[in-house]
Design a protein around this motif. Structure first.
Motif, PDB file in Angstrom:
ATOM      1  N   LEU A   1       7.731  10.475   5.275  1.00 41.42           N
ATOM      2  CA  LEU A   1       6.739  10.700   6.323  1.00 41.42           C
ATOM      3  C   LEU A   1       5.702   9.585   6.399  1.00 41.42           C
ATOM      4  O   LEU A   1       5.065   9.407   7.438  1.00 41.42           O
ATOM      5  CB  LEU A   1       6.046  12.050   6.119  1.00 41.42           C
ATOM      6  CG  LEU A   1       6.957  13.277   6.275  1.00 41.42           C
ATOM      7  CD1 LEU A   1       6.141  14.561   6.191  1.00 41.42           C
ATOM      8  CD2 LEU A   1       7.723  13.227   7.590  1.00 41.42           C
ATOM      9  N   GLY A   2       5.495   8.854   5.314  1.00 41.30           N
ATOM     10  CA  GLY A   2       4.609   7.708   5.350  1.00 41.30           C
ATOM     11  C   GLY A   2       3.176   7.976   4.945  1.00 41.30           C
ATOM     12  O   GLY A   2       2.294   7.144   5.189  1.00 41.30           O
ATOM     13  N   MET A   3       2.899   9.109   4.303  1.00 39.62           N
ATOM     14  CA  MET A   3       1.547   9.396   3.830  1.00 39.62           C
ATOM     15  C   MET A   3       1.229   8.544   2.595  1.00 39.62           C
ATOM     16  O   MET A   3       2.121   8.056   1.911  1.00 39.62           O
ATOM     17  CB  MET A   3       1.382  10.881   3.502  1.00 39.62           C
ATOM     18  CG  MET A   3       1.630  11.817   4.673  1.00 39.62           C
ATOM     19  SD  MET A   3       1.226  13.553   4.269  1.00 39.62           S
ATOM     20  CE  MET A   3      -0.570  13.526   4.437  1.00 39.62           C
TER      21      MET A   3
ATOM     22  N   CYS B   1      -2.726  10.602   5.910  1.00 38.02           N
ATOM     23  CA  CYS B   1      -1.995   9.775   6.870  1.00 38.02           C
ATOM     24  C   CYS B   1      -2.822   8.534   7.208  1.00 38.02           C
ATOM     25  O   CYS B   1      -4.034   8.500   6.995  1.00 38.02           O
ATOM     26  CB  CYS B   1      -1.736  10.568   8.152  1.00 38.02           C
ATOM     27  SG  CYS B   1      -0.727  12.045   7.940  1.00 38.02           S
ATOM     28  N   TRP B   2      -2.169   7.521   7.777  1.00 36.43           N
ATOM     29  CA  TRP B   2      -2.841   6.240   7.996  1.00 36.43           C
ATOM     30  C   TRP B   2      -3.972   6.314   9.008  1.00 36.43           C
ATOM     31  O   TRP B   2      -4.929   5.541   8.954  1.00 36.43           O
ATOM     32  CB  TRP B   2      -1.835   5.165   8.386  1.00 36.43           C
ATOM     33  CG  TRP B   2      -1.221   5.279   9.768  1.00 36.43           C
ATOM     34  CD1 TRP B   2      -0.007   5.829  10.081  1.00 36.43           C
ATOM     35  CD2 TRP B   2      -1.757   4.793  11.003  1.00 36.43           C
ATOM     36  NE1 TRP B   2       0.231   5.725  11.433  1.00 36.43           N
ATOM     37  CE2 TRP B   2      -0.834   5.097  12.021  1.00 36.43           C
ATOM     38  CE3 TRP B   2      -2.953   4.136  11.356  1.00 36.43           C
ATOM     39  CZ2 TRP B   2      -1.051   4.777  13.367  1.00 36.43           C
ATOM     40  CZ3 TRP B   2      -3.173   3.813  12.695  1.00 36.43           C
ATOM     41  CH2 TRP B   2      -2.219   4.128  13.677  1.00 36.43           C
ATOM     42  N   ASP B   3      -3.906   7.281   9.936  1.00 32.90           N
ATOM     43  CA  ASP B   3      -4.897   7.341  11.009  1.00 32.90           C
ATOM     44  C   ASP B   3      -5.923   8.450  10.776  1.00 32.90           C
ATOM     45  O   ASP B   3      -6.583   8.895  11.718  1.00 32.90           O
ATOM     46  CB  ASP B   3      -4.190   7.540  12.355  1.00 32.90           C
ATOM     47  CG  ASP B   3      -4.924   6.883  13.512  1.00 32.90           C
ATOM     48  OD1 ASP B   3      -5.881   6.126  13.260  1.00 32.90           O
ATOM     49  OD2 ASP B   3      -4.546   7.117  14.678  1.00 32.90           O
TER      50      ASP B   3
ATOM     51  N   ARG C   1       0.779  -2.677   9.669  1.00 30.38           N
ATOM     52  CA  ARG C   1       2.132  -3.228   9.572  1.00 30.38           C
ATOM     53  C   ARG C   1       2.889  -2.723   8.361  1.00 30.38           C
ATOM     54  O   ARG C   1       4.125  -2.810   8.316  1.00 30.38           O
ATOM     55  CB  ARG C   1       2.067  -4.756   9.551  1.00 30.38           C
ATOM     56  CG  ARG C   1       1.537  -5.322  10.856  1.00 30.38           C
ATOM     57  CD  ARG C   1       1.555  -6.834  10.884  1.00 30.38           C
ATOM     58  NE  ARG C   1       2.916  -7.352  10.818  1.00 30.38           N
ATOM     59  CZ  ARG C   1       3.234  -8.599  11.153  1.00 30.38           C
ATOM     60  NH1 ARG C   1       2.302  -9.437  11.576  1.00 30.38           N
ATOM     61  NH2 ARG C   1       4.477  -9.020  11.051  1.00 30.38           N
ATOM     62  N   HIS C   2       2.187  -2.161   7.374  1.00 26.61           N
ATOM     63  CA  HIS C   2       2.868  -1.717   6.157  1.00 26.61           C
ATOM     64  C   HIS C   2       3.243  -0.240   6.193  1.00 26.61           C
ATOM     65  O   HIS C   2       3.633   0.335   5.182  1.00 26.61           O
ATOM     66  CB  HIS C   2       1.968  -1.969   4.938  1.00 26.61           C
ATOM     67  CG  HIS C   2       0.646  -1.256   5.013  1.00 26.61           C
ATOM     68  ND1 HIS C   2      -0.465  -1.812   5.595  1.00 26.61           N
ATOM     69  CD2 HIS C   2       0.277  -0.029   4.587  1.00 26.61           C
ATOM     70  CE1 HIS C   2      -1.473  -0.965   5.513  1.00 26.61           C
ATOM     71  NE2 HIS C   2      -1.045   0.135   4.908  1.00 26.61           N
ATOM     72  N   VAL C   3       3.139   0.411   7.349  1.00 27.12           N
ATOM     73  CA  VAL C   3       3.480   1.829   7.466  1.00 27.12           C
ATOM     74  C   VAL C   3       4.916   2.067   7.005  1.00 27.12           C
ATOM     75  O   VAL C   3       5.823   1.304   7.329  1.00 27.12           O
ATOM     76  CB  VAL C   3       3.300   2.308   8.917  1.00 27.12           C
ATOM     77  CG1 VAL C   3       4.116   3.556   9.192  1.00 27.12           C
ATOM     78  CG2 VAL C   3       1.846   2.609   9.199  1.00 27.12           C
ATOM     79  N   ARG C   4       5.107   3.133   6.236  1.00 26.27           N
ATOM     80  CA  ARG C   4       6.435   3.506   5.734  1.00 26.27           C
ATOM     81  C   ARG C   4       7.024   4.647   6.558  1.00 26.27           C
ATOM     82  O   ARG C   4       6.288   5.483   7.087  1.00 26.27           O
ATOM     83  CB  ARG C   4       6.351   3.963   4.262  1.00 26.27           C
ATOM     84  CG  ARG C   4       5.903   2.904   3.287  1.00 26.27           C
ATOM     85  CD  ARG C   4       5.894   3.452   1.858  1.00 26.27           C
ATOM     86  NE  ARG C   4       5.094   4.652   1.739  1.00 26.27           N
ATOM     87  CZ  ARG C   4       3.767   4.649   1.617  1.00 26.27           C
ATOM     88  NH1 ARG C   4       3.095   3.509   1.605  1.00 26.27           N
ATOM     89  NH2 ARG C   4       3.099   5.781   1.502  1.00 26.27           N
ATOM     90  N   GLY C   5       8.322   4.689   6.610  1.00 21.24           N
ATOM     91  CA  GLY C   5       9.023   5.843   7.157  1.00 21.24           C
ATOM     92  C   GLY C   5       8.572   6.201   8.563  1.00 21.24           C
ATOM     93  O   GLY C   5       8.444   5.362   9.445  1.00 21.24           O
TER      94      GLY C   5
END
Length: 305
Positions: free
Chosen positions: A28-30, A44-46, A137-141
């Motif tokens: 999920l990218g958390m 989460c990123w945001d 730019r480094h966000v996963r999944g």
């Protein structure tokens, strides 16, 4: 006027913490922001507050939901209203929840634990608030933006709708009733801001979780999420598809412990103060939930954790 702002965090149990870490962080990218034996905190990123998800090893299902309110005075206001409604309440000291200030714990009519709080440590988003980029730019999944809403089952959705209206000032965006002539509430989608739903209820067992959802940008992000779930062997419950209720696009899927998640995109509409409640009749529920297929699968209506 007192106000609940949004769903701030979801606290769930998982059977295997490392499997859960991989799912929520890599798929999920958390970001894992804190950990201790048997427990992880993620964001989460945001999201700008310290965390939005707490994972606790040992079982499955929901521990509690945390909703952020505007001011300390709101805690007392909502506490008194909940008590007047007949709900039991208690105070939570600052720091009892990691990085979270004083809170009021309410045992809902559905036996779920809800905590209202005003303060959580501010850490900021991955893109910051000065000349930010559109995304990191480094966000996963999947790259989930933020935790959006939760849906819980309950024995009496109509009672829950009344509680959230009268005690917490939520508004009913959409509901499902038996019929226009017999308007017994089968499900309710409720908003504390302008989103189509910040919490929702359907008929089912008390004290359980149906799902909690993450916001994504658009339909193409939903499709990409589906691809990633296939790559990572994530069990998909339904989707990609569209909801009739809320008009959002969606995929429902399960974490390794069996807790249901959702990725959700599309505001659908804005629930402004003069927004009239949209009513669906139960004979059209399948279309309301899954607009394209117009049928409910067994797991969606029977699997709770």
């Amino acid at each position: 006027m007192s106000a609940v702002i949004r769903l701030g965090y979801v606290h769930i149990r998982v059977t295997d913490l490392e499997e859960a870490r991989n799912h929520y962080s890599n798929t999920l990218g958390m970001e894992v922001v804190a950990e201790e034996p048997g427990k992880l905190w993620l964001k989460c990123w945001d999201e700008w507050d310290h965390h939005s998800l707490v994972l606790e090893e040992g079982g499955v299902g929901l521990v509690k939901l945390g909703y952020k309110v505007e001011s300390p005075d709101d805690l007392e206001t909502f506490e008194k209203r909940a008590q007047n409604f007949g709900a039991s309440t208690g105070r939570v000291s600052a720091g009892e929840n990691l990085k979270v200030g004083e809170a009021v714990r309410i045992t809902l009519p559905s036996e779920h634990a809800l905590e209202l709080y005003t303060d959580m440590e501010f850490v900021g988003t991955e893109t910051g608030s000065l000349n930010p980029e559109a995304w990191p730019r480094h966000v996963r999944g999947v790259g989930t933006h933020w935790i959006d809403h939760a849906l819980v089952p309950c024995d009496d959705p109509g009672l829950m709708e009344r509680f959230f209206t009268e005690a917490l000032d939520f508004r009913t965006a959409e509901r499902v009733v038996e019929s226009i002539e017999q308007p017994n509430v089968i499900g309710s989608w409720m908003s504390c801001g302008e989103s189509p739903h910040d919490i929702a209820f359907i008929k089912g067992p008390n004290e359980k979780l149906h799902h909690f959802a993450y916001h994504l940008e658009d339909w193409s992000a939903i499709l990409k999420a589906g691809d990633i779930f296939s790559m990572d062997d994530v069990p998909i419950d339904i989707g990609p598809t569209r909801h009739g209720i809320t008009r959002g696009t969606t995929i429902y899927f399960f974490d390794p412990s069996g807790n249901r998640n959702e990725v959700f995109a599309g505001l659908g509409y804005r629930v402004q103060k003069d927004f009239p409640t949209i009513n669906w009749t139960v004979d059209q529920l399948a279309k309301g939930i899954f607009y394209h297929a117009r049928e409910l699968n067994d797991a969606f209506t029977s699997v709770f954790t």
